[in-house]
Design a protein around this motif. Structure first.
Motif, mmCIF file in Angstrom:
data_model
loop_
_atom_site.group_PDB
_atom_site.id
_atom_site.type_symbol
_atom_site.label_atom_id
_atom_site.label_comp_id
_atom_site.label_asym_id
_atom_site.label_seq_id
_atom_site.Cartn_x
_atom_site.Cartn_y
_atom_site.Cartn_z
ATOM 1 N N ASN A 109 0.943 -1.103 -0.059
ATOM 2 C CA ASN A 109 0.095 -0.149 0.078
ATOM 3 C C ASN A 109 0.651 1.433 -0.009
ATOM 4 O OD1 ASN A 109 -2.436 -1.420 0.310
ATOM 5 N ND2 ASN A 109 -2.122 -1.696 2.264
ATOM 6 N N SER A 110 2.023 1.109 -0.286
ATOM 7 C CA SER A 110 2.948 2.316 -0.424
ATOM 8 C C SER A 110 3.644 2.397 -1.731
ATOM 9 C CB SER A 110 4.158 2.110 0.630
ATOM 10 O OG SER A 110 3.687 2.353 1.984
ATOM 11 N N VAL A 111 3.592 3.698 -2.272
ATOM 12 C CA VAL A 111 4.216 3.749 -3.791
ATOM 13 C C VAL A 111 5.974 3.975 -3.476
ATOM 14 C CG1 VAL A 111 4.385 5.163 -5.740
ATOM 15 C CG2 VAL A 111 2.275 4.745 -4.782
ATOM 16 N N VAL A 112 6.532 3.236 -4.473
ATOM 17 C CA VAL A 112 7.955 3.411 -4.353
ATOM 18 C C VAL A 112 8.534 3.709 -5.734
ATOM 19 C CG1 VAL A 112 10.425 2.000 -4.103
ATOM 20 C CG2 VAL A 112 8.510 1.672 -2.629
ATOM 21 N N LEU A 113 9.186 4.589 -5.966
ATOM 22 C CA LEU A 113 9.759 5.018 -7.137
ATOM 23 C C LEU A 113 11.167 4.449 -7.443
ATOM 24 C CD1 LEU A 113 8.869 8.942 -7.498
ATOM 25 C CD2 LEU A 113 7.738 6.735 -8.089
ATOM 26 N N ALA A 114 11.421 3.730 -8.635
ATOM 27 C CA ALA A 114 12.608 3.069 -8.914
ATOM 28 C C ALA A 114 13.240 3.928 -10.084
ATOM 29 C CB ALA A 114 12.489 1.620 -9.389
ATOM 30 N N LEU A 115 14.245 4.586 -9.573
ATOM 31 C CA LEU A 115 15.074 5.261 -10.519
ATOM 32 C C LEU A 115 16.102 4.569 -11.228
ATOM 33 C CD1 LEU A 115 15.434 8.561 -11.834
ATOM 34 C CD2 LEU A 115 17.289 8.593 -9.932
ATOM 35 N N ARG A 116 16.071 4.152 -12.380
ATOM 36 C CA ARG A 116 17.179 3.314 -13.083
ATOM 37 C C ARG A 116 17.920 4.387 -13.809
ATOM 38 N NH1 ARG A 116 16.853 -2.541 -15.370
ATOM 39 N NH2 ARG A 116 17.094 -2.920 -12.833
ATOM 40 N N VAL A 117 19.314 4.196 -13.175
ATOM 41 C CA VAL A 117 20.393 5.121 -13.923
ATOM 42 C C VAL A 117 21.375 4.195 -14.697
ATOM 43 C CG1 VAL A 117 22.499 6.491 -13.341
ATOM 44 C CG2 VAL A 117 20.088 6.453 -11.922
ATOM 45 N N PRO A 118 21.636 4.370 -15.908
ATOM 46 C CA PRO A 118 22.447 3.579 -16.767
ATOM 47 C C PRO A 118 23.950 4.071 -16.680
ATOM 48 C CG PRO A 118 21.539 5.121 -17.997
ATOM 49 C CD PRO A 118 20.959 5.436 -16.823
ATOM 50 N N ARG A 119 24.831 3.278 -16.770
ATOM 51 C CA ARG A 119 26.199 3.903 -17.133
ATOM 52 C C ARG A 119 26.212 5.080 -18.196
ATOM 53 N NH1 ARG A 119 31.172 0.800 -16.408
ATOM 54 N NH2 ARG A 119 33.078 1.556 -17.815
ATOM 55 N N GLY A 120 26.660 6.189 -17.601
ATOM 56 C CA GLY A 120 26.311 7.420 -18.561
ATOM 57 C C GLY A 120 27.044 7.478 -19.686
ATOM 58 N N PRO A 121 26.466 8.149 -20.663
ATOM 59 C CA PRO A 121 27.448 8.210 -21.744
ATOM 60 C C PRO A 121 28.090 9.237 -21.916
ATOM 61 C CG PRO A 121 25.038 8.946 -22.051
ATOM 62 C CD PRO A 121 25.225 8.232 -20.762
ATOM 63 N N GLN A 122 28.045 9.993 -21.166
ATOM 64 C CA GLN A 122 28.967 11.356 -21.209
ATOM 65 C C GLN A 122 29.739 11.420 -19.582
ATOM 66 O OE1 GLN A 122 27.207 14.937 -22.537
ATOM 67 N NE2 GLN A 122 25.461 14.284 -22.312
ATOM 68 N N ARG A 123 30.285 10.314 -19.396
ATOM 69 C CA ARG A 123 31.053 10.110 -17.948
ATOM 70 C C ARG A 123 32.392 10.781 -18.263
ATOM 71 N NH1 ARG A 123 32.747 4.823 -17.218
ATOM 72 N NH2 ARG A 123 32.271 4.592 -19.585
ATOM 73 N N PRO A 124 32.766 11.547 -17.147
ATOM 74 C CA PRO A 124 32.561 11.150 -15.931
ATOM 75 C C PRO A 124 31.533 12.497 -15.717
ATOM 76 C CG PRO A 124 34.713 12.409 -16.018
ATOM 77 C CD PRO A 124 34.382 12.120 -17.344
ATOM 78 N N TYR A 125 30.617 12.275 -14.623
ATOM 79 C CA TYR A 125 29.610 13.172 -14.038
ATOM 80 C C TYR A 125 29.987 13.518 -12.817
ATOM 81 C CZ TYR A 125 26.400 11.370 -17.782
ATOM 82 O OH TYR A 125 26.065 10.976 -18.974
ATOM 83 N N ARG A 126 29.559 14.870 -12.462
ATOM 84 C CA ARG A 126 29.645 15.422 -11.212
ATOM 85 C C ARG A 126 28.607 15.962 -10.907
ATOM 86 N NH1 ARG A 126 33.798 20.594 -12.128
ATOM 87 N NH2 ARG A 126 32.420 21.852 -13.181
ATOM 88 N N THR A 127 28.493 16.229 -9.349
ATOM 89 C CA THR A 127 27.473 17.097 -8.596
ATOM 90 C C THR A 127 27.740 18.585 -9.035
ATOM 91 O OG1 THR A 127 28.465 17.382 -6.544
ATOM 92 C CG2 THR A 127 27.022 15.462 -6.754
ATOM 93 N N THR A 128 26.823 19.533 -9.053
ATOM 94 C CA THR A 128 27.098 20.857 -9.018
ATOM 95 C C THR A 128 27.945 21.464 -7.912
ATOM 96 O OG1 THR A 128 24.762 21.221 -8.233
ATOM 97 C CG2 THR A 128 25.052 21.346 -10.487
ATOM 98 N N LYS A 129 28.230 20.744 -7.139
ATOM 99 C CA LYS A 129 28.925 21.108 -5.908
ATOM 100 C C LYS A 129 30.643 20.642 -6.426
ATOM 101 C CE LYS A 129 25.914 22.114 -2.984
ATOM 102 N NZ LYS A 129 25.560 23.565 -2.478
ATOM 103 N N GLY A 130 30.676 20.029 -7.549
ATOM 104 C CA GLY A 130 31.979 19.901 -8.097
ATOM 105 C C GLY A 130 32.609 18.477 -7.555
ATOM 106 N N VAL A 131 31.813 17.478 -7.101
ATOM 107 C CA VAL A 131 32.322 16.214 -6.531
ATOM 108 C C VAL A 131 31.814 15.124 -7.553
ATOM 109 C CG1 VAL A 131 32.508 14.773 -4.758
ATOM 110 C CG2 VAL A 131 31.986 17.370 -4.419
ATOM 111 N N TYR A 132 32.989 14.462 -7.915
ATOM 112 C CA TYR A 132 32.608 12.883 -8.835
ATOM 113 C C TYR A 132 32.378 12.046 -7.731
ATOM 114 C CZ TYR A 132 34.576 16.090 -12.521
ATOM 115 O OH TYR A 132 34.799 17.148 -13.297
ATOM 116 N N TYR A 133 31.454 11.039 -7.933
ATOM 117 C CA TYR A 133 31.421 9.906 -7.145
ATOM 118 C C TYR A 133 31.311 8.512 -7.926
ATOM 119 C CZ TYR A 133 29.753 12.941 -3.258
ATOM 120 O OH TYR A 133 29.678 13.975 -2.312
#
Length: 240
Positions: A109-133
């Motif tokens: 009775n609860s809704v869960v969102l499944a966000l599927r993230v692929p291996r990114g085509p423009q790697r590397p990605y970073r947050t707008t804080k400038g950190v790569y994870y």
């Protein structure tokens, strides 16, 4: 976009959906290198970090509405939460990540969102804080310098001769030789010259030449790279 199973529009792709059985099994097994649980109240920076770590690694699923103790409180407003995730992917990540898919699931009775993230085509990605994870077996971590170089090369985003020579600076480039080879640069201002050298891969940025730039135009490249050399082949004529 195509419609997901509950009839509402959602971002999804063929073959990307988790079945309810698979979702329950992922929750039962807990977080790992391909799965992370998040509360819907998680800060956007925290969600962006998790998404970036998947995109820079082998991909994975962020399950919004699942707690760390594997309980399923769900999300209160699924459509608003989907919009929030989509905005985070576009506004809190550099470059914007637009290839994710989002699926709704009804569990206990609860809704869960499944966000599927692929291996990114423009790697590397970073947050707008400038950190790569990146992801490891124990979850996400900040990428090391070596991991970033490996990501660049595996994504074919940077060839070895285009990497920064971090122990060299603009003063290591021989301006006299450079301008003899490229006389069209002679009338450029200093700012225009640096920008042009970055565009032609002689400079990596305003502070460092590329490895190729150092070897080709350095005043004394052997002082910086005594082990490096350029191998060239000369062919007769002008046709390949």
């Amino acid at each position: 976009m195509r419609q997901n199973g509950n009839g509402r529009k959602g971002k999804s792709q063929e073959g990307s959906d988790l079945s309810p059985e698979e979702l329950r099994e992922r929750i039962r097994l807990g977080e790992d290198g391909r799965t992370e649980f998040k509360d819907e109240r998680s800060h956007p920076d925290d969600l962006a970090a998790a998404i970036v770590s998947f995109a820079n690694s082998a991909g994975g699923d962020l399950l919004l509405g699942v707690a760390n103790d594997r309980s399923v409180p769900g999300v209160s407003d699924p459509d608003q939460a989907m919009l929030r995730l989509d905005n985070i992917c576009r506004q809190n990540i550099e470059p914007p990540l637009v290839c994710v898919t989002i699926q709704k699931h009804l569990l206990e009775n609860s809704v869960v969102l499944a966000l599927r993230v692929p291996r990114g085509p423009q790697r590397p990605y970073r947050t707008t804080k400038g950190v790569y994870y990146v992801r490891g077996a124990a979850g996400r971590r900040i990428a090391t310098r070596q991991e970033l170089l490996e990501i660049y090369q595996s994504a074919l985003a940077l060839h070895p001769d285009e990497m920064a020579a971090e122990d060299a600076g603009p003063e290591d480039i021989d301006p006299g030789y450079l301008l003899r080879v490229r006389p069209e640069f002679q009338h450029l201002s200093q700012e225009e010259l640096i920008r042009t050298l970055i565009n032609v891969k002689v400079m990596f940025d305003a502070d460092h030449p590329t490895l190729g730039g150092l070897l080709c135009f350095g005043g004394e490249p052997q002082a910086r790279r005594p082990y490096a050399r350029i191998t060239a082949i000369r062919h007769r004529g002008t046709q390949v």
